[in-house]
Design an enzyme around this catalytic site. Structure first.
Site, PDB file in Angstrom:
ATOM      1  N   ARG A  17      46.481  69.228  78.363  1.00  0.00           N
ATOM      2  CA  ARG A  17      46.180  70.127  77.909  1.00  0.00           C
ATOM      3  C   ARG A  17      46.517  71.478  78.535  1.00  0.00           C
ATOM      4  NH1 ARG A  17      40.132  69.852  77.653  1.00  0.00           N
ATOM      5  NH2 ARG A  17      40.232  66.602  77.308  1.00  0.00           N
ATOM      6  N   LYS A  36      33.578  72.851  78.468  1.00  0.00           N
ATOM      7  CA  LYS A  36      33.892  73.291  77.578  1.00  0.00           C
ATOM      8  C   LYS A  36      32.197  73.402  76.465  1.00  0.00           C
ATOM      9  CE  LYS A  36      36.233  70.251  75.499  1.00  0.00           C
ATOM     10  NZ  LYS A  36      37.288  69.405  73.928  1.00  0.00           N
ATOM     11  N   SER A  42      40.033  61.478  69.688  1.00  0.00           N
ATOM     12  CA  SER A  42      38.311  62.080  69.863  1.00  0.00           C
ATOM     13  C   SER A  42      37.835  60.909  69.126  1.00  0.00           C
ATOM     14  CB  SER A  42      38.383  63.631  70.478  1.00  0.00           C
ATOM     15  OG  SER A  42      39.170  63.894  71.469  1.00  0.00           O
TER      16      SER A  42
END
Length: 206
Positions: free
Chosen positions: A33, A131, A102
């Site tokens: 990522r 996050k 997701s």
């Protein structure tokens, strides 16, 4: 019949060097990522991640950058719900790349299932500081409900998962458990991979 994921643990990392380090320790499914990188550096990091994955027997998942995934030949691409708005899913499939999506809500799960994903991720299972999340923690009970709905599609649990919590997710119905901090922010990340592998091993006789 859906293809099982190659591992029950799924580290998420932010540089190619982690693919090598965690792959050496036995991780076989790793997501790369990458955020906020210039194009040239981004392409270089992805190519290096692919190189390290192949060197260490790792199935590599690239987050977001589906065009580069097609160009470079990545194993899997992982997309968020907003990415589904713009990604060329036909091109991804034509390139032979598997797809993970997701989800955080029932409506997002329905949308994910409409694109026939190769795995579905549900999160955050527990609160996460990595996050800001607009969704409340999902809890392990939702993993059970999600698995009942998706059947043979692999289910990945993510968000606030630690070594101690990983077996709880598997017991609730997840096929695979994913984390960022509990791997790459540990004092000995390679030992952590081995501990996760031991904690999530399939019991003998199953």
């Amino acid at each position: 019949m859906n293809t099982p994921l190659p591992s029950r643990i799924y580290p998420v990392v932010d540089t190619a060097q982690w693919v090598a380090r965690l792959g050496q320790a036995g991780a076989r499914l790793i997501q790369l990522r990458l955020k906020d990188m210039a194009d040239e550096a981004l392409h270089h990091e992805i190519r290096e991640g692919i190189r390290q994955a192949r060197a260490h027997g790792v199935t590599l998942v690239l987050n977001d950058y589906w065009r580069i995934a097609i160009a470079e030949g990545v194993d899997y691409i992982h997309l968020g719900q907003e990415d589904l708005d713009t990604a060329d899913l036909s091109a991804i499939r034509a390139a032979g790349i598997r797809l993970g999506v997701s989800t955080h809500s029932d409506s997002e799960l329905e949308r994910a299932l409409s694109v026939a994903p190769d795995y579905v991720a549900l999160g955050p299972v527990w609160p996460t500081k990595l996050k800001k999340m607009p969704w409340a923690p999902q809890g392990t009970g939702k993993l059970t409900r999600w698995k009942q709905r998706i059947g043979t599609i692999p289910l990945v649990a993510i968000g606030g998962i630690t070594l101690e919590r990983a077996p709880l997710c598997l017991a609730a119905g997840a096929d695979c458990v994913s984390a960022v901090s509990d791997f790459i922010r540990m004092p000995d990340p390679q030992a952590q991979v081995k501990a996760w592998l031991a904690a999530t091993a399939v019991p003998a006789g199953m």
